[in-house]
Design a protein around this motif. Structure first.
Motif, PDB file in Angstrom:
ATOM      1  N   ALA A 112      16.094  32.972  54.795  1.00  0.00           N
ATOM      2  CA  ALA A 112      15.594  32.584  53.473  1.00  0.00           C
ATOM      3  C   ALA A 112      15.961  31.136  53.132  1.00  0.00           C
ATOM      4  O   ALA A 112      15.107  30.387  52.638  1.00  0.00           O
ATOM      5  CB  ALA A 112      16.109  33.548  52.410  1.00  0.00           C
ATOM      6  N   PRO A 113      17.214  30.691  53.360  1.00  0.00           N
ATOM      7  CA  PRO A 113      17.512  29.287  53.094  1.00  0.00           C
ATOM      8  C   PRO A 113      16.654  28.317  53.909  1.00  0.00           C
ATOM      9  O   PRO A 113      16.221  27.279  53.388  1.00  0.00           O
ATOM     10  CB  PRO A 113      18.992  29.166  53.465  1.00  0.00           C
ATOM     11  N   LEU A 114      16.417  28.642  55.180  1.00  0.00           N
ATOM     12  CA  LEU A 114      15.581  27.759  55.989  1.00  0.00           C
ATOM     13  C   LEU A 114      14.154  27.715  55.436  1.00  0.00           C
ATOM     14  O   LEU A 114      13.567  26.637  55.290  1.00  0.00           O
ATOM     15  CB  LEU A 114      15.561  28.226  57.448  1.00  0.00           C
ATOM     16  N   ALA A 115      13.610  28.877  55.112  1.00  0.00           N
ATOM     17  CA  ALA A 115      12.244  28.921  54.592  1.00  0.00           C
ATOM     18  C   ALA A 115      12.122  28.168  53.269  1.00  0.00           C
ATOM     19  O   ALA A 115      11.148  27.450  53.034  1.00  0.00           O
ATOM     20  CB  ALA A 115      11.810  30.378  54.412  1.00  0.00           C
ATOM     21  N   LEU A 116      13.126  28.317  52.401  1.00  0.00           N
ATOM     22  CA  LEU A 116      13.105  27.613  51.120  1.00  0.00           C
ATOM     23  C   LEU A 116      13.238  26.103  51.340  1.00  0.00           C
ATOM     24  O   LEU A 116      12.559  25.306  50.670  1.00  0.00           O
ATOM     25  CB  LEU A 116      14.233  28.129  50.228  1.00  0.00           C
ATOM     26  N   THR A 117      14.078  25.709  52.271  1.00  0.00           N
ATOM     27  CA  THR A 117      14.224  24.286  52.584  1.00  0.00           C
ATOM     28  C   THR A 117      12.914  23.703  53.090  1.00  0.00           C
ATOM     29  O   THR A 117      12.518  22.587  52.698  1.00  0.00           O
ATOM     30  CB  THR A 117      15.328  24.074  53.640  1.00  0.00           C
ATOM     31  N   GLN A 118      12.221  24.435  53.945  1.00  0.00           N
ATOM     32  CA  GLN A 118      10.944  23.955  54.471  1.00  0.00           C
ATOM     33  C   GLN A 118       9.972  23.646  53.343  1.00  0.00           C
ATOM     34  O   GLN A 118       9.273  22.623  53.359  1.00  0.00           O
ATOM     35  CB  GLN A 118      10.356  24.982  55.431  1.00  0.00           C
ATOM     36  N   LEU A 119       9.930  24.513  52.346  1.00  0.00           N
ATOM     37  CA  LEU A 119       9.033  24.310  51.210  1.00  0.00           C
ATOM     38  C   LEU A 119       9.483  23.141  50.333  1.00  0.00           C
ATOM     39  O   LEU A 119       8.658  22.427  49.761  1.00  0.00           O
ATOM     40  CB  LEU A 119       8.971  25.579  50.360  1.00  0.00           C
ATOM     41  N   ALA A 120      10.782  22.953  50.231  1.00  0.00           N
ATOM     42  CA  ALA A 120      11.334  21.960  49.308  1.00  0.00           C
ATOM     43  C   ALA A 120      11.420  20.558  49.898  1.00  0.00           C
ATOM     44  O   ALA A 120      11.567  19.579  49.157  1.00  0.00           O
ATOM     45  CB  ALA A 120      12.729  22.401  48.859  1.00  0.00           C
ATOM     46  N   LEU A 121      11.324  20.428  51.211  1.00  0.00           N
ATOM     47  CA  LEU A 121      11.553  19.132  51.858  1.00  0.00           C
ATOM     48  C   LEU A 121      10.673  18.002  51.320  1.00  0.00           C
ATOM     49  O   LEU A 121      11.180  16.884  51.118  1.00  0.00           O
ATOM     50  CB  LEU A 121      11.379  19.267  53.371  1.00  0.00           C
ATOM     51  N   PRO A 122       9.375  18.212  51.088  1.00  0.00           N
ATOM     52  CA  PRO A 122       8.590  17.078  50.575  1.00  0.00           C
ATOM     53  C   PRO A 122       9.139  16.504  49.270  1.00  0.00           C
ATOM     54  O   PRO A 122       9.184  15.269  49.111  1.00  0.00           O
ATOM     55  CB  PRO A 122       7.194  17.695  50.379  1.00  0.00           C
ATOM     56  N   THR A 131      19.349  16.001  48.193  1.00  0.00           N
ATOM     57  CA  THR A 131      20.568  16.606  48.732  1.00  0.00           C
ATOM     58  C   THR A 131      20.365  18.098  48.937  1.00  0.00           C
ATOM     59  O   THR A 131      19.795  18.779  48.079  1.00  0.00           O
ATOM     60  CB  THR A 131      21.760  16.385  47.780  1.00  0.00           C
ATOM     61  N   VAL A 132      20.868  18.602  50.053  1.00  0.00           N
ATOM     62  CA  VAL A 132      20.871  20.043  50.335  1.00  0.00           C
ATOM     63  C   VAL A 132      22.315  20.468  50.557  1.00  0.00           C
ATOM     64  O   VAL A 132      23.051  19.825  51.316  1.00  0.00           O
ATOM     65  CB  VAL A 132      20.036  20.380  51.590  1.00  0.00           C
ATOM     66  N   VAL A 133      22.725  21.542  49.889  1.00  0.00           N
ATOM     67  CA  VAL A 133      24.063  22.097  50.070  1.00  0.00           C
ATOM     68  C   VAL A 133      23.937  23.563  50.460  1.00  0.00           C
ATOM     69  O   VAL A 133      23.270  24.341  49.772  1.00  0.00           O
ATOM     70  CB  VAL A 133      24.910  21.984  48.786  1.00  0.00           C
ATOM     71  N   PRO A 169      17.669  12.155  58.154  1.00  0.00           N
ATOM     72  CA  PRO A 169      18.734  11.187  57.868  1.00  0.00           C
ATOM     73  C   PRO A 169      18.642  10.556  56.481  1.00  0.00           C
ATOM     74  O   PRO A 169      19.631   9.987  56.009  1.00  0.00           O
ATOM     75  CB  PRO A 169      18.563  10.140  58.973  1.00  0.00           C
ATOM     76  N   SER A 170      17.498  10.642  55.826  1.00  0.00           N
ATOM     77  CA  SER A 170      17.382  10.058  54.494  1.00  0.00           C
ATOM     78  C   SER A 170      18.007  10.944  53.425  1.00  0.00           C
ATOM     79  O   SER A 170      18.209  10.497  52.284  1.00  0.00           O
ATOM     80  CB  SER A 170      15.913   9.811  54.138  1.00  0.00           C
ATOM     81  N   LEU A 171      18.318  12.203  53.774  1.00  0.00           N
ATOM     82  CA  LEU A 171      18.912  13.142  52.825  1.00  0.00           C
ATOM     83  C   LEU A 171      20.419  13.238  53.049  1.00  0.00           C
ATOM     84  O   LEU A 171      20.934  12.880  54.104  1.00  0.00           O
ATOM     85  CB  LEU A 171      18.296  14.537  52.986  1.00  0.00           C
TER      86      LEU A 171
END
Length: 232
Positions: A112-122, A131-133, A169-171
């Motif tokens: 779930a965290p990976l899937a949510l990150t994929q959606l949020a990356l843009p 930032t991602v924690v 690397p920009s995050l």
């Protein structure tokens, strides 16, 4: 540092709620989610800038709705993966660990965290402070009897977080180990035991806020180290 908009998962109680409260007090719009909608709304009622979005992060449609909510509030600067799953209680040894339960632990804690990150990356890439924690645990790096399922999932989340840091690397991408805390999940891990000697989650939040404020290079950080010394 003030983040304009954040998503915090598992925000209905414990560390997630304490962090949501702290971010709210700093002027951040927090999209707060948790499975128990009644508890989430009651816990966040009156917190300025908090948008309560009840739902389960393992549900793809809910993840879409969560990201869409952040987008409606101007984008996303901070994504905190706090939601997790302990697994069976009392904690079983690996010899007897139910595999279906282990799948559930990995679904909530890793996939779930990976899937949510994929959606949020843009949106995170578009933010000057993206930032991602990911909430980690000492069980991800130490071998404790009974903690094999939870620890393996947290170790996998740590590795995903480390690889994401290299790929983006920009995050700023951090795994944050808060240490033991007096939470409902920790109590489930020790049924019938007194865990009142563990610190309250609100006492650990300042360590994460320091990490966010100082913006050191991406990496894995322990709350105990942040409280004692530099992040750099």
């Amino acid at each position: 540092m003030t983040f304009e908009t954040a998503i915090v998962t598992g925000a209905g109680q414990g560390f997630g709620l304490a962090l949501t409260t702290a971010l709210s007090s700093r002027g951040t719009t927090v999209v707060a989610c948790a499975r128990d909608g009644g508890r989430l709304r009651a816990a966040t009622a009156g917190l300025p800038g908090v948008v309560a979005v009840p739902g389960d992060v393992t549900d793809p449609a809910f993840r879409e709705a969560l990201v869409a909510t952040a987008r409606r509030h101007g984008g996303l600067d901070l994504l905190v993966h706090n939601a997790g799953e302990l697994g069976p209680s009392p904690l079983p040894v690996l010899e007897h660990y139910p595999l279906d339960a282990l799948r559930g632990v990995f679904e909530t804690t890793v996939l779930a965290p990976l899937a949510l990150t994929q959606l949020a990356l843009p949106m995170l890439r578009a933010s000057a402070t993206g930032t991602v924690v990911s909430l980690s645990s000492d069980a991800a790096v130490e071998a404790y009897p009974g903690w094999g399922g939870y620890g393996a999932a947290k170790a996998a989340l740590d590795q995903l977080t480390a690889v994401l840091a290299v790929e983006e690397p920009s995050l700023r991408v951090h795994a944050f180990d808060p240490g033991d805390m007096r939470t409902a999940m920790h109590q489930r891990a020790f049924p019938g035991e007194d865990i009142s000697d563990r610190p309250e989650p609100a006492t650990v939040v300042p360590a994460l806020l320091r990490l966010l404020d100082e913006r050191p290079p991406s990496g894995r950080h322990r709350a105990a180290d942040l409280a004692a010394g530099s992040t750099r």
